[in-house]
Motif scaffolding. Structure first.
Motif, PDB file in Angstrom:
ATOM      1  N   VAL A 115       0.862  -1.185   0.000  1.00  0.00           N
ATOM      2  CA  VAL A 115       0.000   0.000   0.000  1.00  0.00           C
ATOM      3  C   VAL A 115       0.896   1.232   0.000  1.00  0.00           C
ATOM      4  O   VAL A 115       2.020   1.193   0.524  1.00  0.00           O
ATOM      5  CB  VAL A 115      -0.938   0.014   1.223  1.00  0.00           C
ATOM      6  N   PRO A 116       0.445   2.327  -0.578  1.00  0.00           N
ATOM      7  CA  PRO A 116       1.260   3.551  -0.522  1.00  0.00           C
ATOM      8  C   PRO A 116       1.306   4.088   0.905  1.00  0.00           C
ATOM      9  O   PRO A 116       0.304   4.071   1.614  1.00  0.00           O
ATOM     10  CB  PRO A 116       0.514   4.508  -1.457  1.00  0.00           C
ATOM     11  N   ARG A 117       2.449   4.547   1.330  1.00  0.00           N
ATOM     12  CA  ARG A 117       2.583   5.094   2.687  1.00  0.00           C
ATOM     13  C   ARG A 117       2.196   6.563   2.672  1.00  0.00           C
ATOM     14  O   ARG A 117       3.021   7.471   2.760  1.00  0.00           O
ATOM     15  CB  ARG A 117       4.002   4.897   3.198  1.00  0.00           C
ATOM     16  N   THR A 118       0.891   6.760   2.522  1.00  0.00           N
ATOM     17  CA  THR A 118       0.319   8.099   2.472  1.00  0.00           C
ATOM     18  C   THR A 118      -0.749   8.219   3.551  1.00  0.00           C
ATOM     19  O   THR A 118      -1.194   7.220   4.116  1.00  0.00           O
ATOM     20  CB  THR A 118      -0.324   8.372   1.108  1.00  0.00           C
ATOM     21  N   ARG A 119      -1.165   9.438   3.823  1.00  0.00           N
ATOM     22  CA  ARG A 119      -2.206   9.665   4.838  1.00  0.00           C
ATOM     23  C   ARG A 119      -3.526   9.036   4.410  1.00  0.00           C
ATOM     24  O   ARG A 119      -4.249   8.468   5.232  1.00  0.00           O
ATOM     25  CB  ARG A 119      -2.388  11.171   5.075  1.00  0.00           C
ATOM     26  N   ASP A 120      -3.849   9.150   3.129  1.00  0.00           N
ATOM     27  CA  ASP A 120      -5.087   8.532   2.644  1.00  0.00           C
ATOM     28  C   ASP A 120      -5.071   7.028   2.889  1.00  0.00           C
ATOM     29  O   ASP A 120      -6.024   6.445   3.420  1.00  0.00           O
ATOM     30  CB  ASP A 120      -5.257   8.799   1.144  1.00  0.00           C
ATOM     31  N   ALA A 121      -3.989   6.376   2.466  1.00  0.00           N
ATOM     32  CA  ALA A 121      -3.908   4.921   2.622  1.00  0.00           C
ATOM     33  C   ALA A 121      -3.913   4.523   4.094  1.00  0.00           C
ATOM     34  O   ALA A 121      -4.496   3.501   4.464  1.00  0.00           O
ATOM     35  CB  ALA A 121      -2.650   4.393   1.935  1.00  0.00           C
ATOM     36  N   LEU A 122      -3.276   5.320   4.936  1.00  0.00           N
ATOM     37  CA  LEU A 122      -3.258   5.022   6.368  1.00  0.00           C
ATOM     38  C   LEU A 122      -4.652   5.146   6.968  1.00  0.00           C
ATOM     39  O   LEU A 122      -5.063   4.304   7.776  1.00  0.00           O
ATOM     40  CB  LEU A 122      -2.279   5.960   7.084  1.00  0.00           C
ATOM     41  N   ASP A 123      -5.403   6.164   6.565  1.00  0.00           N
ATOM     42  CA  ASP A 123      -6.774   6.318   7.074  1.00  0.00           C
ATOM     43  C   ASP A 123      -7.630   5.108   6.707  1.00  0.00           C
ATOM     44  O   ASP A 123      -8.390   4.585   7.532  1.00  0.00           O
ATOM     45  CB  ASP A 123      -7.411   7.589   6.502  1.00  0.00           C
ATOM     46  N   VAL A 124      -7.521   4.668   5.461  1.00  0.00           N
ATOM     47  CA  VAL A 124      -8.298   3.504   5.016  1.00  0.00           C
ATOM     48  C   VAL A 124      -7.858   2.259   5.767  1.00  0.00           C
ATOM     49  O   VAL A 124      -8.696   1.471   6.246  1.00  0.00           O
ATOM     50  CB  VAL A 124      -8.143   3.316   3.497  1.00  0.00           C
ATOM     51  N   LEU A 125      -6.564   2.047   5.870  1.00  0.00           N
ATOM     52  CA  LEU A 125      -6.046   0.869   6.561  1.00  0.00           C
ATOM     53  C   LEU A 125      -6.492   0.840   8.019  1.00  0.00           C
ATOM     54  O   LEU A 125      -6.907  -0.213   8.529  1.00  0.00           O
ATOM     55  CB  LEU A 125      -4.520   0.849   6.470  1.00  0.00           C
ATOM     56  N   CYS A 126      -6.435   1.972   8.692  1.00  0.00           N
ATOM     57  CA  CYS A 126      -6.838   2.017  10.102  1.00  0.00           C
ATOM     58  C   CYS A 126      -8.308   1.642  10.265  1.00  0.00           C
ATOM     59  O   CYS A 126      -8.663   0.869  11.160  1.00  0.00           O
ATOM     60  CB  CYS A 126      -6.583   3.411  10.681  1.00  0.00           C
ATOM     61  N   GLU A 127      -9.162   2.165   9.391  1.00  0.00           N
ATOM     62  CA  GLU A 127     -10.575   1.808   9.505  1.00  0.00           C
ATOM     63  C   GLU A 127     -10.786   0.329   9.205  1.00  0.00           C
ATOM     64  O   GLU A 127     -11.565  -0.358   9.889  1.00  0.00           O
ATOM     65  CB  GLU A 127     -11.433   2.647   8.562  1.00  0.00           C
ATOM     66  N   ASN A 128     -10.106  -0.195   8.196  1.00  0.00           N
ATOM     67  CA  ASN A 128     -10.247  -1.617   7.876  1.00  0.00           C
ATOM     68  C   ASN A 128      -9.769  -2.501   9.020  1.00  0.00           C
ATOM     69  O   ASN A 128     -10.371  -3.544   9.310  1.00  0.00           O
ATOM     70  CB  ASN A 128      -9.470  -1.937   6.600  1.00  0.00           C
ATOM     71  N   VAL A 129      -8.686  -2.112   9.662  1.00  0.00           N
ATOM     72  CA  VAL A 129      -8.180  -2.873  10.802  1.00  0.00           C
ATOM     73  C   VAL A 129      -9.195  -2.849  11.944  1.00  0.00           C
ATOM     74  O   VAL A 129      -9.449  -3.878  12.592  1.00  0.00           O
ATOM     75  CB  VAL A 129      -6.815  -2.323  11.256  1.00  0.00           C
ATOM     76  N   ARG A 130      -9.791  -1.696  12.198  1.00  0.00           N
ATOM     77  CA  ARG A 130     -10.800  -1.619  13.269  1.00  0.00           C
ATOM     78  C   ARG A 130     -11.995  -2.517  12.973  1.00  0.00           C
ATOM     79  O   ARG A 130     -12.535  -3.181  13.860  1.00  0.00           O
ATOM     80  CB  ARG A 130     -11.260  -0.171  13.457  1.00  0.00           C
ATOM     81  N   ILE A 131     -12.427  -2.534  11.708  1.00  0.00           N
ATOM     82  CA  ILE A 131     -13.537  -3.407  11.318  1.00  0.00           C
ATOM     83  C   ILE A 131     -13.165  -4.863  11.587  1.00  0.00           C
ATOM     84  O   ILE A 131     -13.965  -5.643  12.125  1.00  0.00           O
ATOM     85  CB  ILE A 131     -13.892  -3.196   9.837  1.00  0.00           C
ATOM     86  N   GLN A 133     -10.878  -5.999  13.713  1.00  0.00           N
ATOM     87  CA  GLN A 133     -10.757  -6.217  15.155  1.00  0.00           C
ATOM     88  C   GLN A 133     -12.131  -6.467  15.784  1.00  0.00           C
ATOM     89  O   GLN A 133     -12.283  -7.336  16.652  1.00  0.00           O
ATOM     90  CB  GLN A 133     -10.086  -5.015  15.819  1.00  0.00           C
ATOM     91  N   ASP A 134     -13.115  -5.716  15.355  1.00  0.00           N
ATOM     92  CA  ASP A 134     -14.461  -5.866  15.925  1.00  0.00           C
ATOM     93  C   ASP A 134     -15.107  -7.191  15.541  1.00  0.00           C
ATOM     94  O   ASP A 134     -15.992  -7.689  16.242  1.00  0.00           O
ATOM     95  CB  ASP A 134     -15.354  -4.705  15.466  1.00  0.00           C
ATOM     96  N   ALA A 135     -14.673  -7.779  14.425  1.00  0.00           N
ATOM     97  CA  ALA A 135     -15.292  -9.020  13.940  1.00  0.00           C
ATOM     98  C   ALA A 135     -14.582 -10.268  14.444  1.00  0.00           C
ATOM     99  O   ALA A 135     -15.125 -11.370  14.304  1.00  0.00           O
ATOM    100  CB  ALA A 135     -15.295  -9.021  12.405  1.00  0.00           C
ATOM    101  N   LEU A 136     -13.391 -10.122  15.012  1.00  0.00           N
ATOM    102  CA  LEU A 136     -12.595 -11.280  15.407  1.00  0.00           C
ATOM    103  C   LEU A 136     -12.691 -11.536  16.904  1.00  0.00           C
ATOM    104  O   LEU A 136     -12.747 -10.582  17.696  1.00  0.00           O
ATOM    105  CB  LEU A 136     -11.130 -11.069  15.008  1.00  0.00           C
ATOM    106  N   LEU A 140      -5.810  -9.183  16.803  1.00  0.00           N
ATOM    107  CA  LEU A 140      -5.291  -9.230  15.438  1.00  0.00           C
ATOM    108  C   LEU A 140      -3.881  -8.660  15.421  1.00  0.00           C
ATOM    109  O   LEU A 140      -3.596  -7.647  16.069  1.00  0.00           O
ATOM    110  CB  LEU A 140      -6.187  -8.405  14.511  1.00  0.00           C
ATOM    111  N   ALA A 141      -2.992  -9.311  14.678  1.00  0.00           N
ATOM    112  CA  ALA A 141      -1.663  -8.765  14.393  1.00  0.00           C
ATOM    113  C   ALA A 141      -1.507  -8.677  12.878  1.00  0.00           C
ATOM    114  O   ALA A 141      -1.982  -9.557  12.156  1.00  0.00           O
ATOM    115  CB  ALA A 141      -0.561  -9.631  14.992  1.00  0.00           C
TER     116      ALA A 141
END
Length: 459
Positions: A115-131, A133-136, A140-141
């Motif tokens: 993934v590109p190491r940009t603020r946009d990509a980080l925002d998307v990744l963080c939300e996806n990780v939270r989703i 985490q809530d489902a598992l 999660l690592a």
């Protein structure tokens, strides 16, 4: 974090070796290769002996523009529960692109892409990780990946990107020291600098693997012995923090048991050397701001769409031959495209081992030629069927016996249910093929005119 100890990646090809290997505290198994209702006997025996089993996912695509698929998350959660695992792991990567966000066909990479190491990509990744985490049901690592290519316009180093991800989500990190070495060779990134920027207290465990260099590019093959530079990075990491677990990955070209045991022993030595050299500093504590960040707003639709367009353009260039997006290294993209096609050929040969047998030495060149105009849009089994179908439409192979055998293979697997091998059923199928031809011949004799028959591929 639970201490795991020393482990090895469990693979069916070395299941017996892993069971007999001394000093193995835990194993990791690819989640997508496990069926919860039919777990391999080897894994069940290991679990009964008290050996921890961790499911390792490869298909979520947490770094992709789309939100994680609920079905894939449910499957990962199910495997964690069945195995009694203390955590599950996935990758910081995207594996597919296109689809609804770009109004274009969905493409599958069949590989982990950066993934590109940009603020946009980080925002998307963080939300996806939270989703996720809530489902598992367990923590999660996420793992840093190896890459042959770099995105233009990146705003952070790998260490900074991983630190912010862990700080904003509380996610654990699976640090692959072999991937740090790969990115050092391929992208000029300093592994010591990356380690210095990591939130060390967030490390769940460590991967160690081998690879090889070709034409100035390091390929993270998981099919070669662990080189000394990778062990040196492990020693550096162990001098900074005591990792809860360290695991040897080997996916191909499996050596003798003694050689695998030697690699595990070398990993232990590298860890002990690091501990003796530097000691273990106290890890930073989780701050209230990190917990608060988990409740923050997610990435907006506009951010996801921008990332989706960029990822679709890159993946299309890699697997569909479209123009290289501006700012990318064309030579490196060519290397990555060939690597993707080669891996695709190798995996299809594994999931459909009959194809290399039927096609012989012609399998690989035929499949590589096929990939140039046929991006993967589904899983590898679907890919195998589509490949075989295309060969049949092209009248390949030329040998009638091999073509007949390929046609039977395709028919056996392409229908809604398997074709029966009982003699009576096979005879009935043959009769159904013969009777229409007889009726046609009879009708031709009864009429003076008939319409031409429609030609179809030999499928």
């Amino acid at each position: 974090m639970e201490r795991l100890g020393t482990g090895i990646g469990w693979r069916p090809e070395i299941a017996d070796v892993v069971e007999r290997m001394p000093g193995i505290d835990w194993v990791e198994a690819v989640s997508e290769n496990l069926c919860p209702g039919h777990l391999p006997d080897s894994l069940l025996r290991l679990s009964e002996r008290g050996v921890t089993v961790v499911p390792h996912g490869v298909s979520l695509g947490l770094g992709g523009a789309e939100r994680p698929d609920p079905g894939r998350l449910a499957a990962l959660a199910e495997r964690a529960e069945v195995l009694g695992s203390p955590l599950v792991t996935e990758h910081i990567a995207f594996v597919r692109a296109g689809g609804a966000l770009t109004a274009s066909p969905l493409l599958e990479a069949g590989h982990l892409l950066p993934v590109p190491r940009t603020r946009d990509a980080l925002d998307v990744l963080c939300e996806n990780v939270r989703i996720a985490q809530d489902a598992l049901p367990v923590p999660l690592a996420v793992e840093n990946i190896a890459a042959l290519i770099s995105w233009p316009g990146e705003e952070m180093t790998e260490g900074q990107f991983l630190y912010e991800l862990a700080d904003r989500t509380g996610v654990r990190l699976l640090i692959d020291v072999a991937n740090l070495h790969t990115n050092h060779v391929n992208r000029g990134e300093d592994p010591a600098e990356a380690l210095g920027e990591l939130p060390l207290e967030a490390i769940a465990y460590v991967h160690v693997a081998g690879g090889f260099a070709r034409d100035g590019v390091w390929h993270d093959s998981h099919a070669h012995p662990v080189p000394q530079p990778v062990l040196d990075i492990l020693t550096d990491l162990a001098s900074r923090v005591a990792p809860p677990g360290v695991l040897l990955e080997r996916d191909e070209n499996f050596p003798a048991a003694e050689e695998l045991e030697g690699e595990v022993a070398a990993i232990r030595v590298a860890v002990e050397k690091g501990r003796a050299a530097g000691g273990v500093p106290a890890g930073r504590q989780t701050t209230p701001s990190r917990r608060a960040a988990r409740e923050g707003s997610g990435a907006g639709d506009a951010v996801r769409q921008r990332l989706a367009v960029a990822q679709a353009a890159l993946l299309s260039a890699l697997v569909a031959g479209t123009p290289v997006p501006e700012g990318f290294d064309r030579v490196r993209l060519g290397v990555q495209a060939r690597a993707l096609a080669g891996k695709r050929a190798d995996v299809v040969a594994k999931v459909a081992p009959e194809l290399p047998v039927i096609l012989g030495a012609g399998y690989r060149p035929a499949f590589l030629a096929y990939t140039q105009g046929h991006p993967m849009t589904g899983g590898y089994r679907r890919d195998a069927l589509d490949f075989a179908g295309q060969l049949l439409r092209d009248g390949v192979p030329q040998d009638p016996g091999a073509r007949r055998e390929l046609r039977e293979w395709w028919l056996e697997r392409s229908g809604p249910v398997p074709r029966s091998r009982r003699p009576g059923v096979r005879l009935a199928r043959a009769a159904r093929r013969v009777l229409p031809r007889r009726r046609t011949d009879r009708d031709r004799h009864r009429t003076e005119r008939h319409t031409p028959t429609t030609l179809r591929p030999d499928m």
